[in-house]
Design an enzyme around this catalytic site. Structure first.
Site, PDB file in Angstrom:
ATOM      1  N   HIS A  78      -1.531   0.128  -9.864  1.00 57.38           N
ATOM      2  CA  HIS A  78      -2.384  -0.898  -8.683  1.00 57.38           C
ATOM      3  C   HIS A  78      -2.763  -2.015  -9.351  1.00 57.38           C
ATOM      4  O   HIS A  78      -4.254  -2.172  -9.275  1.00 57.38           O
ATOM      5  CB  HIS A  78      -3.231  -0.046  -7.842  1.00 57.38           C
ATOM      6  CG  HIS A  78      -3.400  -0.853  -6.533  1.00 57.38           C
ATOM      7  ND1 HIS A  78      -3.826  -0.026  -5.648  1.00 57.38           N
ATOM      8  CD2 HIS A  78      -3.657  -2.042  -6.143  1.00 57.38           C
ATOM      9  CE1 HIS A  78      -3.948  -0.933  -4.532  1.00 57.38           C
ATOM     10  NE2 HIS A  78      -3.659  -2.235  -5.015  1.00 57.38           N
ATOM     11  N   ARG A  82       0.956  -1.211   0.009  1.00 57.49           N
ATOM     12  CA  ARG A  82      -0.127  -0.011   0.150  1.00 57.49           C
ATOM     13  C   ARG A  82       0.877   1.141   0.034  1.00 57.49           C
ATOM     14  O   ARG A  82       1.720   1.133   0.724  1.00 57.49           O
ATOM     15  CB  ARG A  82      -1.071   0.153   1.192  1.00 57.49           C
ATOM     16  CG  ARG A  82      -2.264  -0.814   1.329  1.00 57.49           C
ATOM     17  CD  ARG A  82      -3.166  -0.555   0.265  1.00 57.49           C
ATOM     18  NE  ARG A  82      -4.318  -1.561   0.211  1.00 57.49           N
ATOM     19  CZ  ARG A  82      -4.529  -2.456  -0.707  1.00 57.49           C
ATOM     20  NH1 ARG A  82      -3.433  -2.723  -1.476  1.00 57.49           N
ATOM     21  NH2 ARG A  82      -5.439  -3.291  -0.591  1.00 57.49           N
ATOM     22  N   GLU A  97      -4.457   7.376  -4.945  1.00 56.79           N
ATOM     23  CA  GLU A  97      -4.675   7.017  -6.133  1.00 56.79           C
ATOM     24  C   GLU A  97      -5.992   7.257  -6.652  1.00 56.79           C
ATOM     25  O   GLU A  97      -7.062   7.363  -6.015  1.00 56.79           O
ATOM     26  CB  GLU A  97      -4.683   5.294  -5.999  1.00 56.79           C
ATOM     27  CG  GLU A  97      -3.187   5.029  -5.427  1.00 56.79           C
ATOM     28  CD  GLU A  97      -3.192   3.242  -5.410  1.00 56.79           C
ATOM     29  OE1 GLU A  97      -4.255   2.626  -5.357  1.00 56.79           O
ATOM     30  OE2 GLU A  97      -2.321   2.817  -4.597  1.00 56.79           O
TER      31      GLU A  97
HETATM   32  C1  GLV Z   1      -5.145  -5.240  -3.583  1.00 57.68           C
HETATM   33  O1  GLV Z   1      -4.212  -4.074  -3.504  1.00 57.68           O
HETATM   34  C2  GLV Z   1      -5.558  -6.070  -2.753  1.00 57.68           C
HETATM   35  O2  GLV Z   1      -5.314  -5.764  -1.430  1.00 57.68           O
HETATM   36  O3  GLV Z   1      -6.041  -7.223  -3.122  1.00 57.68           O
END
Ligand code: GLV
Ligand code: GLV
Length: 332
Positions: free
Chosen positions: A287, A239, A268
């Site tokens: 992401h 993250r 984001e």
């Molecule tokens: C994506 O970032 C997830 O946590 O699955």
């Protein structure tokens, strides 16, 4: 099964998951490319028995206080920092996530970023396309070796362990830091335990695999980045806020850090004027760590299984707060 349950899926996900939900509930899907506005979530939550939410939906106490019969928040992600889990537990609302099914796909992307940054894949592709390639160059796009390099993993959960497996094929020396030492995994994966500072000082690559919690927010800040070698590369598929992004920009700009491969960011989507994006030693992707066809489909069916179990009061495959299942009386 009656069609009495009302379920909202907050974005179009692979059909397999939606079909499963339709067998047991009245399902509405938010079809926009962008997430539903907060106001709409607040308006709608009152009529829902279950919500299949994404990491772009903030599910906090204010949302839950507007819920009248909500039994379950099935998060379409392994990370659940978008959900206020204690608030859900207090209200008897089940929260679930999608661990396991995206582990290897996410590890694949961490390794992709590692290789792309080490070998300048993105800038050299651009160079080739732009017609700047004049001749074979003895000094052209020199990068860092991956084989036999030292890889430091911060966090040895499922994903970290899969990255370690990939590293073995490249004869890397792998060390990890995790608040919980796992000697069984050390033997199985042929990796070593070390403290955070040692890993930062001695690694050629550092890859982050922690959840975002109050303890891991800005785990990698200016002090930690300063410990890293000027030839080292940071990979983040966890993250964004695990890293102090301003400090990262400074380190990369001043070349006290060689490069960074980033799938996640503080904010984001990343604003176009984010300084990091002006650096050629950053590979930035939107992401997408779990973004394979097969994995997104498995995430959809797992989230649907979880959601249906939450509606029916049966055991969900991957609950985040299983304690609500055994609470003497669920309020909803
Ligand atoms: C994506 O970032 C997830 O946590 O699955
Ligand atoms: C998440 O799946 C993790 O445990 O790394």
């Amino acid at each position: 099964m009656g069609q009495s349950y009302k379920v909202w899926v907050t974005r179009r996900i692979p059909e397999a998951g939606i079909e499963m939900l339709r067998e047991a509930a009245e399902v509405e899907v938010w079809e926009d490319e962008l997430p539903p506005p907060r106001d709409l979530i607040l308006d709608k939550i009152g009529e829902l028995d279950g919500i299949l939410a994404l990491l772009t939906d903030r599910m906090d106490a204010a949302v839950m206080d507007r819920a009248k019969k909500l039994k379950v928040i099935a998060n379409y992600a392994v990370g659940f920092d978008n959900v206020d889990v204690p608030a859900a537990t207090e209200r008897g609302i089940l929260v679930t996530n999608t661990p396991g099914v995206l582990t290897e796909t996410t590890a694949d992307l961490a390794f992709t970023l590692l290789m792309a940054t080490a070998r300048h894949i993105v800038p050299s592709d651009r160079y080739t396309r732009e017609g700047r390639w004049k001749t074979w160059g003895p000094m052209l796009f020199l990068g860092q070796d991956i084989h036999h390099a030292a890889l430091g993993l911060i966090g040895l959960g499922r994903i970290g362990a899969e990255v370690a497996k990939r590293a073995r094929g490249f004869d890397m020396r792998v060390r990890y830091f995790d608040p919980i030492r796992n000697e069984e995994a050390e033997r199985r994966l042929g990796i070593e335990y070390a403290d955070l500072d040692t890993i930062l000082k001695e690694s050629d690559f550092v890859s982050l695999h922690t959840p975002l919690t109050p303890e891991t927010r800005h785990l990698i800040g200016a002090r930690e980045l300063a410990l890293m070698k000027p030839t080292a590369i940071l990979i983040n598929t966890s993250r964004g806020p695990v890293v102090d992004q301003k400090a990262l920009y400074e380190a990369l700009k001043n070349r006290t850090l060689y490069a960074a491969g980033l799938d996640v960011f503080d904010v984001e989507p990343v604003p176009k004027d984010e300084p990091l994006l002006s650096l050629d030693n950053v590979v930035a992707v939107p992401h997408i760590a779990s973004a394979s066809f097969a994995t997104r489909t498995r995430m959809a069916t797992l989230a649907a299984e979880n959601l249906l179990a939450g509606l029916r009061g049966t055991q969900p495959p991957t609950p985040v707060n299983p304690e609500v299942l055994s609470a003497p009386q669920r309020r909803r």
